[in-house]
Write a protein that holds these residues in place. Structure first.
Motif, PDB file in Angstrom:
ATOM      1  N   LEU A   6       0.805  -1.120  -0.012  1.00 27.27           N
ATOM      2  CA  LEU A   6       0.055  -0.207   0.000  1.00 27.27           C
ATOM      3  C   LEU A   6       0.666   1.193  -0.069  1.00 27.27           C
ATOM      4  O   LEU A   6       0.287   2.493  -0.206  1.00 27.27           O
ATOM      5  CB  LEU A   6      -1.025  -0.004   1.283  1.00 27.27           C
ATOM      6  N   ASN A   7       2.178   1.072   0.040  1.00 30.31           N
ATOM      7  CA  ASN A   7       3.017   2.429   0.074  1.00 30.31           C
ATOM      8  C   ASN A   7       3.153   3.219  -0.805  1.00 30.31           C
ATOM      9  O   ASN A   7       3.396   4.557  -0.691  1.00 30.31           O
ATOM     10  CB  ASN A   7       4.340   1.868   0.697  1.00 30.31           C
ATOM     11  N   ASP A   8       2.731   2.922  -2.088  1.00 22.74           N
ATOM     12  CA  ASP A   8       2.809   3.827  -3.215  1.00 22.74           C
ATOM     13  C   ASP A   8       1.268   4.579  -3.400  1.00 22.74           C
ATOM     14  O   ASP A   8       1.157   5.268  -4.049  1.00 22.74           O
ATOM     15  CB  ASP A   8       2.991   3.210  -4.552  1.00 22.74           C
ATOM     16  N   SER A   9       0.531   4.232  -2.266  1.00 25.58           N
ATOM     17  CA  SER A   9      -0.826   4.831  -2.303  1.00 25.58           C
ATOM     18  C   SER A   9      -1.623   4.592  -3.590  1.00 25.58           C
ATOM     19  O   SER A   9      -2.321   5.475  -4.226  1.00 25.58           O
ATOM     20  CB  SER A   9      -0.899   6.318  -2.141  1.00 25.58           C
TER      21      SER A   9
ATOM     22  N   ASN B  60      -1.273   6.692   7.829  1.00 19.08           N
ATOM     23  CA  ASN B  60      -1.636   7.238   6.459  1.00 19.08           C
ATOM     24  C   ASN B  60      -2.458   6.024   5.846  1.00 19.08           C
ATOM     25  O   ASN B  60      -3.676   6.214   5.280  1.00 19.08           O
ATOM     26  CB  ASN B  60      -0.777   7.723   5.227  1.00 19.08           C
ATOM     27  N   VAL B  61      -1.918   4.956   6.009  1.00 16.40           N
ATOM     28  CA  VAL B  61      -2.702   3.637   5.295  1.00 16.40           C
ATOM     29  C   VAL B  61      -4.179   3.486   6.258  1.00 16.40           C
ATOM     30  O   VAL B  61      -5.140   3.191   5.601  1.00 16.40           O
ATOM     31  CB  VAL B  61      -2.021   2.489   5.628  1.00 16.40           C
ATOM     32  N   LEU B  62      -4.225   3.587   7.483  1.00 17.36           N
ATOM     33  CA  LEU B  62      -5.196   3.541   8.428  1.00 17.36           C
ATOM     34  C   LEU B  62      -6.149   4.710   8.020  1.00 17.36           C
ATOM     35  O   LEU B  62      -7.620   4.535   8.239  1.00 17.36           O
ATOM     36  CB  LEU B  62      -5.051   3.608   9.624  1.00 17.36           C
ATOM     37  N   LYS B  63      -5.804   5.879   7.676  1.00 13.26           N
ATOM     38  CA  LYS B  63      -6.596   7.082   7.172  1.00 13.26           C
ATOM     39  C   LYS B  63      -7.343   6.837   5.718  1.00 13.26           C
ATOM     40  O   LYS B  63      -8.346   7.290   5.547  1.00 13.26           O
ATOM     41  CB  LYS B  63      -5.521   8.202   7.257  1.00 13.26           C
ATOM     42  N   ASP B  64      -6.639   5.987   5.182  1.00 16.35           N
ATOM     43  CA  ASP B  64      -7.024   6.314   3.488  1.00 16.35           C
ATOM     44  C   ASP B  64      -7.673   4.654   3.198  1.00 16.35           C
ATOM     45  O   ASP B  64      -8.341   4.739   2.303  1.00 16.35           O
ATOM     46  CB  ASP B  64      -5.870   6.170   2.506  1.00 16.35           C
ATOM     47  N   TYR B  65      -7.567   3.745   4.095  1.00 14.05           N
ATOM     48  CA  TYR B  65      -8.290   2.372   3.715  1.00 14.05           C
ATOM     49  C   TYR B  65      -8.927   1.840   4.725  1.00 14.05           C
ATOM     50  O   TYR B  65      -8.831   2.367   6.152  1.00 14.05           O
ATOM     51  CB  TYR B  65      -7.043   1.360   3.647  1.00 14.05           C
ATOM     52  N   HIS B  66     -10.024   1.122   4.556  1.00 16.41           N
ATOM     53  CA  HIS B  66     -11.151   0.530   5.775  1.00 16.41           C
ATOM     54  C   HIS B  66     -10.447  -0.810   5.805  1.00 16.41           C
ATOM     55  O   HIS B  66     -11.011  -1.527   4.877  1.00 16.41           O
ATOM     56  CB  HIS B  66     -12.362   0.863   5.460  1.00 16.41           C
ATOM     57  N   PHE B  67      -9.896  -1.074   6.766  1.00 16.65           N
ATOM     58  CA  PHE B  67      -9.716  -2.676   7.188  1.00 16.65           C
ATOM     59  C   PHE B  67     -10.545  -3.074   8.201  1.00 16.65           C
ATOM     60  O   PHE B  67     -10.748  -2.227   9.431  1.00 16.65           O
ATOM     61  CB  PHE B  67      -8.080  -2.644   7.599  1.00 16.65           C
ATOM     62  N   ASP B  68     -10.648  -4.464   8.135  1.00 15.47           N
ATOM     63  CA  ASP B  68     -11.339  -5.091   9.393  1.00 15.47           C
ATOM     64  C   ASP B  68     -10.608  -5.461  10.479  1.00 15.47           C
ATOM     65  O   ASP B  68     -10.859  -5.299  11.501  1.00 15.47           O
ATOM     66  CB  ASP B  68     -12.291  -6.166   8.910  1.00 15.47           C
ATOM     67  N   VAL B  69      -9.355  -5.642  10.145  1.00 14.56           N
ATOM     68  CA  VAL B  69      -8.461  -6.116  11.075  1.00 14.56           C
ATOM     69  C   VAL B  69      -6.972  -5.697  10.590  1.00 14.56           C
ATOM     70  O   VAL B  69      -6.585  -5.647   9.570  1.00 14.56           O
ATOM     71  CB  VAL B  69      -8.417  -7.866  11.126  1.00 14.56           C
ATOM     72  N   ILE B  70      -6.298  -5.278  11.515  1.00 11.85           N
ATOM     73  CA  ILE B  70      -4.873  -5.148  11.344  1.00 11.85           C
ATOM     74  C   ILE B  70      -4.063  -6.065  12.352  1.00 11.85           C
ATOM     75  O   ILE B  70      -4.252  -6.301  13.427  1.00 11.85           O
ATOM     76  CB  ILE B  70      -4.260  -3.762  11.880  1.00 11.85           C
ATOM     77  N   LYS B  71      -3.173  -6.501  11.684  1.00 11.85           N
ATOM     78  CA  LYS B  71      -1.972  -7.460  12.354  1.00 11.85           C
ATOM     79  C   LYS B  71      -0.680  -6.830  12.634  1.00 11.85           C
ATOM     80  O   LYS B  71      -0.072  -6.286  11.705  1.00 11.85           O
ATOM     81  CB  LYS B  71      -1.800  -8.576  11.336  1.00 11.85           C
ATOM     82  N   ILE B  72      -0.513  -6.671  13.818  1.00 13.79           N
ATOM     83  CA  ILE B  72       0.814  -6.042  14.266  1.00 13.79           C
ATOM     84  C   ILE B  72       2.048  -6.880  13.941  1.00 13.79           C
ATOM     85  O   ILE B  72       1.910  -7.858  14.575  1.00 13.79           O
ATOM     86  CB  ILE B  72       0.550  -5.856  15.902  1.00 13.79           C
ATOM     87  N   ASP B  73       2.831  -6.128  13.328  1.00 11.79           N
ATOM     88  CA  ASP B  73       4.105  -6.768  13.089  1.00 11.79           C
ATOM     89  C   ASP B  73       4.891  -7.550  14.183  1.00 11.79           C
ATOM     90  O   ASP B  73       5.184  -6.885  15.264  1.00 11.79           O
ATOM     91  CB  ASP B  73       4.960  -5.919  12.338  1.00 11.79           C
ATOM     92  N   MET B  74       5.413  -8.632  14.060  1.00  6.46           N
ATOM     93  CA  MET B  74       6.084  -9.076  15.099  1.00  6.46           C
ATOM     94  C   MET B  74       7.285  -8.484  15.729  1.00  6.46           C
ATOM     95  O   MET B  74       7.850  -8.890  16.639  1.00  6.46           O
ATOM     96  CB  MET B  74       6.689 -10.744  14.924  1.00  6.46           C
ATOM     97  N   VAL B  75       7.969  -7.489  15.130  1.00  6.37           N
ATOM     98  CA  VAL B  75       9.061  -6.750  15.361  1.00  6.37           C
ATOM     99  C   VAL B  75       8.813  -6.189  16.630  1.00  6.37           C
ATOM    100  O   VAL B  75       9.785  -5.742  17.471  1.00  6.37           O
ATOM    101  CB  VAL B  75       9.310  -6.059  14.065  1.00  6.37           C
ATOM    102  N   PHE B  76       7.403  -5.923  16.882  1.00  9.89           N
ATOM    103  CA  PHE B  76       7.385  -5.176  18.250  1.00  9.89           C
ATOM    104  C   PHE B  76       7.479  -6.146  19.564  1.00  9.89           C
ATOM    105  O   PHE B  76       7.900  -5.651  20.580  1.00  9.89           O
ATOM    106  CB  PHE B  76       6.016  -4.411  18.386  1.00  9.89           C
ATOM    107  N   LEU B  77       7.269  -7.370  19.100  1.00  9.11           N
ATOM    108  CA  LEU B  77       7.466  -8.271  20.351  1.00  9.11           C
ATOM    109  C   LEU B  77       8.725  -8.794  20.459  1.00  9.11           C
ATOM    110  O   LEU B  77       9.411  -9.234  21.417  1.00  9.11           O
ATOM    111  CB  LEU B  77       6.420  -9.557  20.437  1.00  9.11           C
TER     112      LEU B  77
ATOM    113  N   ARG C 176      -5.583   0.604  21.229  1.00  5.35           N
ATOM    114  CA  ARG C 176      -6.571   1.552  21.690  1.00  5.35           C
ATOM    115  C   ARG C 176      -7.035   2.235  20.637  1.00  5.35           C
ATOM    116  O   ARG C 176      -8.339   2.395  20.276  1.00  5.35           O
ATOM    117  CB  ARG C 176      -5.865   2.492  22.763  1.00  5.35           C
ATOM    118  N   MET C 177      -6.060   2.662  19.801  1.00  5.57           N
ATOM    119  CA  MET C 177      -6.487   3.453  18.355  1.00  5.57           C
ATOM    120  C   MET C 177      -7.469   2.541  17.504  1.00  5.57           C
ATOM    121  O   MET C 177      -8.235   2.920  17.103  1.00  5.57           O
ATOM    122  CB  MET C 177      -5.088   3.797  17.560  1.00  5.57           C
ATOM    123  N   ALA C 178      -6.945   1.217  17.498  1.00  4.80           N
ATOM    124  CA  ALA C 178      -7.716   0.583  16.463  1.00  4.80           C
ATOM    125  C   ALA C 178      -9.165   0.250  16.970  1.00  4.80           C
ATOM    126  O   ALA C 178     -10.328  -0.057  16.443  1.00  4.80           O
ATOM    127  CB  ALA C 178      -6.878  -0.970  16.191  1.00  4.80           C
TER     128      ALA C 178
END
Length: 231
Positions: free
Chosen positions: A110-113, A145-162, A178-180
């Motif tokens: 989605l990075n190229d919009s 920006n992706v959350l602003k422009d697209y409607h997703f039912d679910v977001i998968k948080i990348d494993m890098v954070f854990l 919380r934001m989701a």
């Protein structure tokens, strides 16, 4: 993927592995880029869904519960074929319902919009029943920006954070959840390996957890044995 609140198996992710007679075991990073570059990756994506349909027929005959799956599609799928029709034909052929099939789109796609991707997400929602998930959330540089422009039912948080499970990562994950929730989006966290991580996700309000704490990727015939405690 485990429902964090009730500790039950909620669904599965369909993963691709290539066992080549010459090169042996190949992970997706070895073959997906080449297929994408040649606009052939849609064949793998369609094959994965076809396999799910065949598995569903087998499970139906055995009287076992059929869990929904999520599987990835590529941006090149939209250019190389009518991916919507191929998915529709497959679920009809195997007697599946749209709510059993969740479409994952990686953040990098989605990075190229691309307007094509905006239209793709909308098209799947117009075919009422499909869920569209954003994979690898937080791995790129345009997540908000992706959350602003697209409607997703679910977001998968990348494993890098854990993987780097420090206070900064925890703060980020907690605020993503919380934001989701405020946006009406459910959350999955990938790469859950320890009970400490799972307990944190429960406290943070994450909906689903996925990772080796529960099971590594396994073939179907091993899945129900491996996941027996969560059924």
């Amino acid at each position: 993927m485990i429902d964090i609140q009730n500790m039950k198996l909620a669904e599965c992710e369909a993963l691709s592995r290539w066992i080549d007679p010459r090169y042996g075991f190949l992970s997706p990073d070895k073959f997906i880029p080449a297929l994408e570059a040649n606009r052939e990756v849609y064949k793998v994506d369609c094959h994965v869904l076809e396999g799910y349909g065949q598995d569903a027929e087998f499970l139906r005959e055995k009287g076992k519960e059929i869990f929904p799956i999520s599987f990835n599609i590529s941006r090149t799928d939209l250019e190389a074929c009518n991916i919507y029709q191929k998915i529709e034909d497959t679920i009809a052929r195997y007697g599946l319902s749209r709510d059993q099939v969740h479409i994952e789109i990686t953040e990098s796609a989605l990075n190229d919009s691309s307007q094509a991707m905006v239209e793709a997400v909308q098209h799947f929602h117009d075919l009422v029943g499909y869920q569209v998930w954003m994979d690898d959330f937080g791995s790129g540089y345009s997540s908000l920006n992706v959350l602003k422009d697209y409607h997703f039912d679910v977001i998968k948080i990348d494993m890098v954070f854990l993987r780097k499970f420090d206070d900064r990562s925890k703060t980020i994950v907690r605020n993503i959840c919380r934001m989701a929730k405020e946006l009406g989006i459910r959350t999955v966290c990938e790469g859950v390996e320890t009970q400490e991580q799972f307990d944190f996700l429960k406290e943070a309000g994450c909906n689903l957890a996925q990772g080796s704490l529960f099971s590594p990727p396994v073939p179907l015939d091993e899945l129900y044995k491996k996941m027996a405690p969560y059924l």
